[in-house]
Write a protein that holds these residues in place. Structure first.
Motif, short mmCIF file in Angstrom:
data_model
loop_
_atom_site.label_atom_id
_atom_site.label_comp_id
_atom_site.label_asym_id
_atom_site.label_seq_id
_atom_site.Cartn_x
_atom_site.Cartn_y
_atom_site.Cartn_z
N VAL A 6 -4.63 -28.22 2.01
CA VAL A 6 -3.62 -29.23 2.32
C VAL A 6 -2.41 -28.59 2.98
CG1 VAL A 6 -2.08 -30.96 1.32
CG2 VAL A 6 -4.39 -30.72 0.44
N ARG A 7 -2.02 -27.41 2.51
CA ARG A 7 -0.86 -26.72 3.09
C ARG A 7 -1.09 -26.35 4.55
NH1 ARG A 7 2.53 -25.86 -1.11
NH2 ARG A 7 1.60 -25.39 -3.12
N ALA A 8 -2.33 -26.17 4.93
CA ALA A 8 -2.65 -25.78 6.31
C ALA A 8 -2.55 -26.96 7.28
CB ALA A 8 -4.06 -25.19 6.36
N LEU A 9 -2.48 -28.17 6.77
CA LEU A 9 -2.43 -29.35 7.63
C LEU A 9 -1.01 -29.60 8.14
CD1 LEU A 9 -4.60 -31.81 5.50
CD2 LEU A 9 -5.33 -30.45 7.45
N SER A 10 -0.93 -30.23 9.31
CA SER A 10 0.38 -30.60 9.86
C SER A 10 0.83 -31.91 9.21
CB SER A 10 0.28 -30.78 11.37
OG SER A 10 -0.50 -31.93 11.67
N ALA A 11 2.05 -32.31 9.50
CA ALA A 11 2.60 -33.53 8.91
C ALA A 11 1.78 -34.76 9.32
CB ALA A 11 4.05 -33.70 9.33
N ASP A 12 1.38 -34.81 10.58
CA ASP A 12 0.57 -35.95 11.04
C ASP A 12 -0.79 -35.97 10.37
OD1 ASP A 12 2.57 -36.86 12.71
OD2 ASP A 12 1.81 -35.77 14.46
N GLN A 13 -1.38 -34.80 10.22
CA GLN A 13 -2.68 -34.72 9.56
C GLN A 13 -2.56 -35.12 8.09
OE1 GLN A 13 -3.44 -30.62 10.54
NE2 GLN A 13 -5.03 -31.18 12.03
N LEU A 14 -1.45 -34.78 7.46
CA LEU A 14 -1.23 -35.17 6.07
C LEU A 14 -1.16 -36.69 5.94
CD1 LEU A 14 1.41 -32.57 4.81
CD2 LEU A 14 -0.97 -32.77 4.10
N LYS A 15 -0.47 -37.33 6.89
CA LYS A 15 -0.37 -38.79 6.86
C LYS A 15 -1.74 -39.43 7.04
CE LYS A 15 4.37 -39.11 8.49
NZ LYS A 15 5.26 -39.53 9.58
N GLU A 16 -2.53 -38.89 7.96
CA GLU A 16 -3.87 -39.43 8.20
C GLU A 16 -4.75 -39.26 6.96
OE1 GLU A 16 -5.52 -37.56 11.64
OE2 GLU A 16 -3.92 -38.27 12.95
N GLU A 17 -4.69 -38.10 6.36
CA GLU A 17 -5.50 -37.82 5.17
C GLU A 17 -5.07 -38.72 4.01
OE1 GLU A 17 -8.61 -36.05 3.17
OE2 GLU A 17 -8.08 -35.79 5.28
N LEU A 18 -3.77 -38.93 3.88
CA LEU A 18 -3.25 -39.79 2.83
C LEU A 18 -3.74 -41.23 3.01
CD1 LEU A 18 -1.42 -40.05 0.35
CD2 LEU A 18 0.48 -40.47 1.90
N ALA A 19 -3.70 -41.71 4.24
CA ALA A 19 -4.18 -43.07 4.52
C ALA A 19 -5.67 -43.19 4.21
CB ALA A 19 -3.90 -43.43 5.97
N ILE A 50 -4.38 -37.46 -3.69
CA ILE A 50 -3.23 -38.20 -3.15
C ILE A 50 -1.93 -37.58 -3.65
CG2 ILE A 50 -1.99 -40.40 -3.28
CD1 ILE A 50 -4.75 -41.79 -3.18
N ALA A 51 -1.87 -37.29 -4.93
CA ALA A 51 -0.67 -36.67 -5.50
C ALA A 51 -0.42 -35.30 -4.87
CB ALA A 51 -0.82 -36.55 -7.00
N ARG A 52 -1.49 -34.54 -4.66
CA ARG A 52 -1.37 -33.21 -4.08
C ARG A 52 -0.81 -33.30 -2.66
NH1 ARG A 52 -6.43 -31.70 -5.12
NH2 ARG A 52 -5.85 -31.00 -7.19
N THR A 55 2.90 -34.33 -2.74
CA THR A 55 3.74 -33.23 -3.21
C THR A 55 3.97 -32.21 -2.10
OG1 THR A 55 2.93 -33.49 -5.46
CG2 THR A 55 3.92 -31.36 -4.89
N ILE A 56 2.91 -31.83 -1.42
CA ILE A 56 3.04 -30.82 -0.37
C ILE A 56 3.80 -31.37 0.82
CG2 ILE A 56 1.70 -29.43 1.26
CD1 ILE A 56 -0.31 -29.01 -1.05
N ALA A 57 3.61 -32.65 1.14
CA ALA A 57 4.37 -33.26 2.23
C ALA A 57 5.86 -33.24 1.91
CB ALA A 57 3.89 -34.68 2.47
N ARG A 58 6.19 -33.52 0.66
CA ARG A 58 7.60 -33.50 0.25
C ARG A 58 8.17 -32.09 0.29
NH1 ARG A 58 11.30 -36.81 -2.01
NH2 ARG A 58 12.68 -35.94 -3.58
N GLN A 59 7.38 -31.11 -0.10
CA GLN A 59 7.82 -29.72 -0.04
C GLN A 59 8.08 -29.29 1.39
OE1 GLN A 59 4.70 -27.60 -2.04
NE2 GLN A 59 5.55 -27.95 -4.08
N LYS A 60 7.18 -29.69 2.29
CA LYS A 60 7.36 -29.33 3.70
C LYS A 60 8.60 -29.99 4.28
CE LYS A 60 2.67 -28.17 5.09
NZ LYS A 60 1.68 -28.34 6.14
#
Length: 66
Positions: A6-19, A50-52, A55-60
């Protein structure tokens, strides 16, 4: 999904994965309600993923501000 992945993903990728995970969680809830769910443990896995991601998106985001 591992935290390192998850940490390796970009912000956009995080949003896509979350959706994607939220959609899967929605479908799993319906499967459970209709009695079609085979792996009930998948609900917990998706919830934790989802929680993970959140959390990582917020940390970034916090690191970007600092």
């Amino acid at each position: 999904m591992k935290a390192a992945d998850v940490r390796a993903l970009s912000a956009d990728q995080l949003k896509e994965e979350l959706a994607k995970l939220k959609k899967e969680q929605f479908n799993l809830r319906f499967q459970k309600a209709t009695g079609q769910l085979e792996k009930s443990s998948r609900i917990d896995e998706v919830r934790k993923d989802i929680a993970r991601i959140k959390t990582i998106a917020r940390q970034k985001a916090a690191e970007a501000k600092a």
